[in-house]
Scaffold this motif. Sequence first.
Motif, mmCIF file in Angstrom:
data_model
loop_
_atom_site.group_PDB
_atom_site.id
_atom_site.type_symbol
_atom_site.label_atom_id
_atom_site.label_comp_id
_atom_site.label_asym_id
_atom_site.label_seq_id
_atom_site.Cartn_x
_atom_site.Cartn_y
_atom_site.Cartn_z
ATOM 1 N N LYS A 492 0.609 -1.182 -0.154
ATOM 2 C CA LYS A 492 -0.037 -0.064 0.267
ATOM 3 C C LYS A 492 0.790 1.091 -0.056
ATOM 4 O O LYS A 492 0.254 2.421 -0.370
ATOM 5 N N LEU A 493 2.222 1.115 0.381
ATOM 6 C CA LEU A 493 3.029 2.384 0.516
ATOM 7 C C LEU A 493 3.822 2.626 -0.931
ATOM 8 O O LEU A 493 4.406 3.674 -1.062
ATOM 9 N N ILE A 494 3.630 1.700 -1.780
ATOM 10 C CA ILE A 494 4.072 1.801 -3.341
ATOM 11 C C ILE A 494 3.614 2.974 -4.126
ATOM 12 O O ILE A 494 2.284 2.822 -3.819
ATOM 13 N N GLY A 495 4.088 3.880 -4.602
ATOM 14 C CA GLY A 495 3.370 5.069 -5.251
ATOM 15 C C GLY A 495 3.213 4.666 -6.650
ATOM 16 O O GLY A 495 2.751 3.733 -7.385
ATOM 17 N N ALA A 496 3.397 5.605 -7.504
ATOM 18 C CA ALA A 496 2.779 5.986 -9.103
ATOM 19 C C ALA A 496 3.704 4.795 -9.684
ATOM 20 O O ALA A 496 4.698 4.568 -9.392
ATOM 21 N N ILE A 497 2.685 3.882 -10.516
ATOM 22 C CA ILE A 497 3.518 2.972 -11.472
ATOM 23 C C ILE A 497 3.213 3.361 -12.851
ATOM 24 O O ILE A 497 2.077 3.379 -13.170
ATOM 25 N N ASP A 498 4.240 3.860 -13.833
ATOM 26 C CA ASP A 498 4.075 4.173 -15.164
ATOM 27 C C ASP A 498 4.571 3.096 -15.963
ATOM 28 O O ASP A 498 5.696 2.834 -15.913
ATOM 29 N N ILE A 499 3.547 2.313 -16.553
ATOM 30 C CA ILE A 499 4.241 1.180 -17.430
ATOM 31 C C ILE A 499 4.079 1.651 -19.215
ATOM 32 O O ILE A 499 3.241 2.227 -19.619
ATOM 33 N N TYR A 500 5.391 1.376 -19.763
ATOM 34 C CA TYR A 500 5.507 1.655 -21.148
ATOM 35 C C TYR A 500 5.530 0.331 -21.818
ATOM 36 O O TYR A 500 5.567 -0.679 -21.146
ATOM 37 N N ASP A 501 5.771 0.621 -23.063
ATOM 38 C CA ASP A 501 5.788 -0.828 -24.030
ATOM 39 C C ASP A 501 7.094 -1.550 -23.444
ATOM 40 O O ASP A 501 6.916 -2.877 -23.272
ATOM 41 N N ARG A 502 8.245 -0.948 -23.228
ATOM 42 C CA ARG A 502 9.311 -1.957 -22.830
ATOM 43 C C ARG A 502 10.057 -1.610 -21.398
ATOM 44 O O ARG A 502 11.166 -2.319 -21.115
ATOM 45 N N TYR A 503 9.526 -0.595 -20.766
ATOM 46 C CA TYR A 503 10.049 -0.437 -19.703
ATOM 47 C C TYR A 503 8.956 0.181 -18.583
ATOM 48 O O TYR A 503 7.671 0.636 -18.935
ATOM 49 N N THR A 504 9.276 0.281 -17.248
ATOM 50 C CA THR A 504 8.316 0.683 -16.353
ATOM 51 C C THR A 504 9.075 1.652 -15.192
ATOM 52 O O THR A 504 10.135 1.249 -14.949
ATOM 53 N N PHE A 505 8.147 2.577 -14.688
ATOM 54 C CA PHE A 505 8.742 3.297 -13.622
ATOM 55 C C PHE A 505 7.818 3.000 -12.352
ATOM 56 O O PHE A 505 6.640 3.104 -12.686
ATOM 57 N N VAL A 506 8.489 2.963 -11.358
ATOM 58 C CA VAL A 506 7.539 2.901 -10.061
ATOM 59 C C VAL A 506 8.380 3.790 -8.823
ATOM 60 O O VAL A 506 9.282 3.964 -8.841
#
Length: 546
Positions: A492-506
């Motif tokens: 529940k403490l994990i923030g924004a997750i941005d998923i792209y075609d070949r990589y992800t930011f968390v």
Amino acid sequence: MEDTIFKDLNISEEILKAVTDMGFEELTPIQSLAIPHILEGKDVLGQAQTGTGKTCAFGIPAIEMVDAGSEEVQVLIICPTRELAIQISEELKHVSKYKSNIGILPIYGGQPIDRQIYALKKKPQIIIGTPGRIMDHLRRKTLKLAGLKMVILDEADEMLNMGFREDIDTILEKVPEEKQIVLFSATMPKEILELTKKYQKEPVYVKATHKELTVPSIEQYYLEVSEASKLEVLSRLIDTNDINLALVFCNTKKRVDEVASSLQTRGYSAEALHGDMRQEQRDRVMNKFRKGKIDILIATDVAARGIDVDDVEAVFNYDIPNDEEYYVHRIGRTGRAGKTGKAFSFVVGREIYKLKDIKRYTKSNIVFMKPPTLMDVEEKKTAAILDKVKETLHEGDLSRYAAYINNVLEEANSHDGSDTSYITSMEIAAALLKMLSAQNSTSSDLSPEIDDVDAGAEKGMVRLFINIGRENKIQPRHIVESIASSTSLPGKLIGAIDIYDRYTFVEVPAEYAAEVLESMKNNTVRGKRINIERSSRKRVTGRKKA
């Protein structure tokens, strides 16, 4: 009681080398009191709070008595929470660094039990666990205690407060009768005394009391930094606070030498002080510091004993001390003789929990502050130069120098008329100020570790890059499940997750970033081995993800 160093203990060279690597030279009070008795095989009842070094107080003897050639569980450490189980496990792994074939395994709720069953099949000799999960494995017969030699109950009062008394009884009734029992508790309520009377045999009672902070004239600050940025932050703090006499504390002798050398390279008047130096060298350095011939002394805790200088303006905890009482000793070197002093502590990642313990037990207010920016440093230096200019103006006798300025003005403005620009005395003064500022500069170029890391992440969060994305059929839940099952970070403490075609930011809380990076390294998500690292890319919003 006289100070004891680890070399005075009857411990192996492997452990001695390991604790030296960890930055420990001198035993804390609870270690001095408890370790000799535990090494002798006696039952021990220890009263000590968190942050007094009690993990090593029971961990060092526990590792010493383990038979590495045996595949049986020989030491069982029972503690109240998964966080403490992980913490104890990590510290014991550091202590056993040079010991071969010693397995250490934490078992706790919230982690898949199948993974723990698999790890138990590797025959670890030391188990650290929470009562509920230990009982679960005992019921499944995946944890066998027939060869147990030592049981350690850590934070026993906390376990009783959490309602684990029956579980503890159940566990202790299943262990061999001939075993050593060590119990540590911050308080000694009636229930603890009942527990020790029931299970321990003629226990030796040892108690380490906390010294409270009695130096209210010290302003205390902490800064959240990365390891790589510590030197830059230290330099900026020295420059922006007009500090003329400072003590910098490090946890190891090697670190002391590194910091001293780096500060000297940057042009600071700094020297090192630690136990590997000859006595005459230490005396020479101390005399120079007392007389103000050096501005910054970098030292270990033990080497700094006996430093009695009233004019120390600031103390820097370059490394967070391993014991809260060391913190009190360290910052007590400033704010003497009725003067105010400042103390700055550098906190990296999960060290924030150590700082919280320090705040709690010293009852002191340690205020968060951001590292000074390069602009802060330049403004401070410029202000100092201008103050000096005002003093010089007040002194007078400037006619000879005024003539030089007139000559420069005449030469600068002696053009044939084609150039319509005109140099003023104001511009010459500005040029001189610029030259002086450049000459007085000691800070390095803008450090990305201070100013640019995690740009775009929410405040208090760190943005991480993972080399998988939509093409791997990744969804946010896969990222959350993987991180939550591999680390102590609640999902529940994990923030924004941005998923792209070949990589992800968390985004993850800053205090968990180092753990996530280490635990997820070479991990797999949906069957694909991943690479994870800090992101230098700013978060993009309002744009279609590639």
